[in-house]
Design a protein around this motif. Structure first.
Motif, mmCIF file in Angstrom:
data_model
loop_
_atom_site.group_PDB
_atom_site.id
_atom_site.type_symbol
_atom_site.label_atom_id
_atom_site.label_comp_id
_atom_site.label_asym_id
_atom_site.label_seq_id
_atom_site.Cartn_x
_atom_site.Cartn_y
_atom_site.Cartn_z
ATOM 1 N N ALA A 202 0.812 -1.362 -0.008
ATOM 2 C CA ALA A 202 0.141 -0.013 0.107
ATOM 3 C C ALA A 202 1.007 1.485 0.199
ATOM 4 C CB ALA A 202 -1.097 -0.127 1.203
ATOM 5 N N SER A 203 1.957 1.347 0.739
ATOM 6 C CA SER A 203 2.683 2.490 0.759
ATOM 7 C C SER A 203 3.457 2.550 -0.803
ATOM 8 C CB SER A 203 3.809 2.203 1.800
ATOM 9 O OG SER A 203 4.764 1.130 1.551
ATOM 10 N N VAL A 204 3.891 1.362 -1.349
ATOM 11 C CA VAL A 204 4.319 1.619 -2.648
ATOM 12 C C VAL A 204 3.314 2.202 -3.579
ATOM 13 C CG1 VAL A 204 5.192 0.373 -4.554
ATOM 14 C CG2 VAL A 204 5.961 -0.335 -2.465
ATOM 15 N N ALA A 205 2.065 1.825 -3.462
ATOM 16 C CA ALA A 205 0.958 2.357 -4.282
ATOM 17 C C ALA A 205 0.829 4.006 -3.789
ATOM 18 C CB ALA A 205 -0.162 1.742 -3.911
ATOM 19 N N ILE A 206 0.838 4.049 -2.795
ATOM 20 C CA ILE A 206 0.597 5.749 -2.420
ATOM 21 C C ILE A 206 1.725 6.469 -2.866
ATOM 22 C CG2 ILE A 206 0.526 7.272 -0.320
ATOM 23 C CD1 ILE A 206 -0.894 5.178 0.981
ATOM 24 N N GLY A 207 2.924 6.160 -2.920
ATOM 25 C CA GLY A 207 4.334 6.745 -3.266
ATOM 26 C C GLY A 207 4.095 6.953 -5.071
ATOM 27 N N VAL A 208 3.537 5.695 -5.759
ATOM 28 C CA VAL A 208 3.515 5.840 -6.982
ATOM 29 C C VAL A 208 2.633 7.056 -7.268
ATOM 30 C CG1 VAL A 208 2.809 4.733 -9.106
ATOM 31 C CG2 VAL A 208 4.374 3.708 -7.456
ATOM 32 N N ALA A 209 1.378 6.800 -6.677
ATOM 33 C CA ALA A 209 0.273 7.753 -6.921
ATOM 34 C C ALA A 209 0.718 9.256 -6.534
ATOM 35 C CB ALA A 209 -0.988 7.650 -6.098
ATOM 36 N N MET A 210 1.515 9.822 -5.716
ATOM 37 C CA MET A 210 2.044 10.956 -5.239
ATOM 38 C C MET A 210 2.946 11.713 -6.395
ATOM 39 S SD MET A 210 2.772 10.496 -1.175
ATOM 40 C CE MET A 210 3.602 12.157 -1.200
ATOM 41 N N LEU A 212 2.849 10.547 -9.300
ATOM 42 C CA LEU A 212 2.441 10.767 -10.618
ATOM 43 C C LEU A 212 1.314 12.339 -10.491
ATOM 44 C CD1 LEU A 212 0.881 7.327 -11.410
ATOM 45 C CD2 LEU A 212 2.627 8.415 -12.901
ATOM 46 N N VAL A 213 0.804 12.512 -9.398
ATOM 47 C CA VAL A 213 0.027 13.724 -9.381
ATOM 48 C C VAL A 213 0.812 14.782 -9.167
ATOM 49 C CG1 VAL A 213 -1.282 14.687 -7.472
ATOM 50 C CG2 VAL A 213 -1.784 12.413 -7.684
ATOM 51 N N LEU A 214 2.134 14.855 -8.811
ATOM 52 C CA LEU A 214 3.085 15.954 -8.460
ATOM 53 C C LEU A 214 3.619 16.203 -10.121
ATOM 54 C CD1 LEU A 214 4.948 15.542 -5.003
ATOM 55 C CD2 LEU A 214 3.274 17.343 -5.848
ATOM 56 N N ASN A 215 3.757 15.159 -10.685
ATOM 57 C CA ASN A 215 4.754 15.346 -12.067
ATOM 58 C C ASN A 215 3.981 15.067 -13.086
ATOM 59 O OD1 ASN A 215 7.826 15.497 -11.169
ATOM 60 N ND2 ASN A 215 6.758 13.772 -9.851
ATOM 61 N N ARG A 216 2.601 14.564 -13.265
ATOM 62 C CA ARG A 216 1.767 14.331 -14.385
ATOM 63 C C ARG A 216 0.321 15.221 -14.456
ATOM 64 N NH1 ARG A 216 6.286 13.296 -15.636
ATOM 65 N NH2 ARG A 216 6.974 11.586 -16.561
#
Length: 339
Positions: A202-210, A212-216
């Protein structure tokens, strides 16, 4: 990867060699000489996976911290108190309702709203005044810690995961083999707590989502532009203060969510706020201010150093963690992935 290998062939070779050695230690059946040198493989694997999952917890705490401190340049030294408050809230929500998963959104929302209040009444009035922010947030953290000690006492609170996550999972990793007198080969496999694996994923998924939100996304672009030049962004008509409030809500909410994870992994108790604040500072310094991948890498390194240090160098475990920070500051002051 090719660009990095082209610029730093020596470092790329050392990293590749380290990865190969690690893969051998994880998947191979250890010979007697290696067991005599390192110890039992089961202890090594437990330290490795404990370090990785602890790094996931550190990342959840430090990712909120890097949004507020590393990205928005606001010094919030009350972040550890927000983490501990989230752990207490999660414990009582899970205890009263019987639903472990419900503790996560409740802690996220309540602690996030507290972060919004801090942004409106503290940081908005002290923008660019790092020393005042430091002193005021230290005072806020002391007040929150005393209130939590008064309200919850000095007991240790541990959140019990649901039954479907409470048992261990048997992996395919061989820890040992022995031959019985009958000639039968008995193989032992590593068993690891399911809840740690699920929370790490879950922490990996949150990190990837963050990331993507900040950079895409447009919201991430507004956040980064507002940090670099908020006056120019405001002139375009963007509601920059609303964006910053949202970032504070999410960063503080992540601290509260991490508190629920920490109370499930270990416990919520007085003193954990200081410990995780210090860990967040080290992670952000090692990984690089404002970098989500840097926070992930720093959290992984610190988690592994803490666990391997406690197993193989118990006297110097804390020194090993800060040694990593000193080396990074000496050779790459901006952090491993900082710019």
């Amino acid at each position: 990867m090719r660009a990095f290998a082209g610029r730093h062939p020596v470092w790329a070779g050392l990293i590749a060699l380290f990865v190969l050695i690690l893969l051998y230690l994880v998947f191979a059946i250890w010979p007697e000489w290696l067991i005599d040198a390192i110890g039992r493989k089961k202890i090594f694997l437990n330290a490795l996976f404990n370090g990785i999952t602890l790094g996931g917890l550190y990342f959840l705490v430090a990712s909120g911290f890097t949004l507020i401190f590393g990205l928005m340049r606001n010094v919030n030294l009350a972040h550890g108190s927000l983490y501990l408050l989230g752990g207490y809230i999660g414990f009582f929500v899970a205890d009263w309702t019987g639903y472990w998963l419900l503790a996560f959104p409740v802690a996220f929302i309540i602690v996030g709203l507290l972060g919004v209040l801090m942004q409106i009444f503290v940081f908005r009035r002290m923008e660019g005044q790092d020393l005042r922010q430091t002193l005021v947030t230290i005072g806020i953290s002391i007040v929150i810690a005393d209130l939590m000690l008064w309200g919850f006492g000095g007991d240790f609170y541990n959140i019990s995961p649901p039954a479907w996550l409470s048992g261990p999972v048997e992996t395919n990793l061989v820890t040992s083999q022995r031959v019985r007198n009958s000639g039968e080969v008995v193989t032992s496999y590593l068993k690891y707590p399911a809840v740690r694996i699920v929370i790490f994923l879950a922490s990996v998924a949150i990190g990837v989502a963050m990331w993507l939100v900040l950079n895409r996304t447009r919201i991430g672009m507004l956040v980064r532009a507002g940090v670099d030049d908020r006056d120019m962004l405001s002139a375009t008509g963007a509601r920059i203060q609303l964006v910053f409030v949202g970032v504070f809500f999410f960063g503080a909410g992540l601290a509260g969510l991490a508190g629920v994870v920490g109370a499930t992994f270990q416990s919520a108790a007085p003193g954990e706020d200081v410990r995780f604040l210090l860990a967040s500072l080290v992670v952000v310094i090692v990984g690089g201010m404002g970098s989500i991948p840097g926070a992930a890498l720093g959290a992984l390194l610190i988690g592994l150093a803490e666990q391997f240090g406690s197993v193989y160098f118990p006297t110097y475990a804390v020194v090993l963690t800060f040694l990593i920070m000193v080396v990074v500051l000496a050779f790459r002051p901006q952090g491993l992935l900082g710019t």
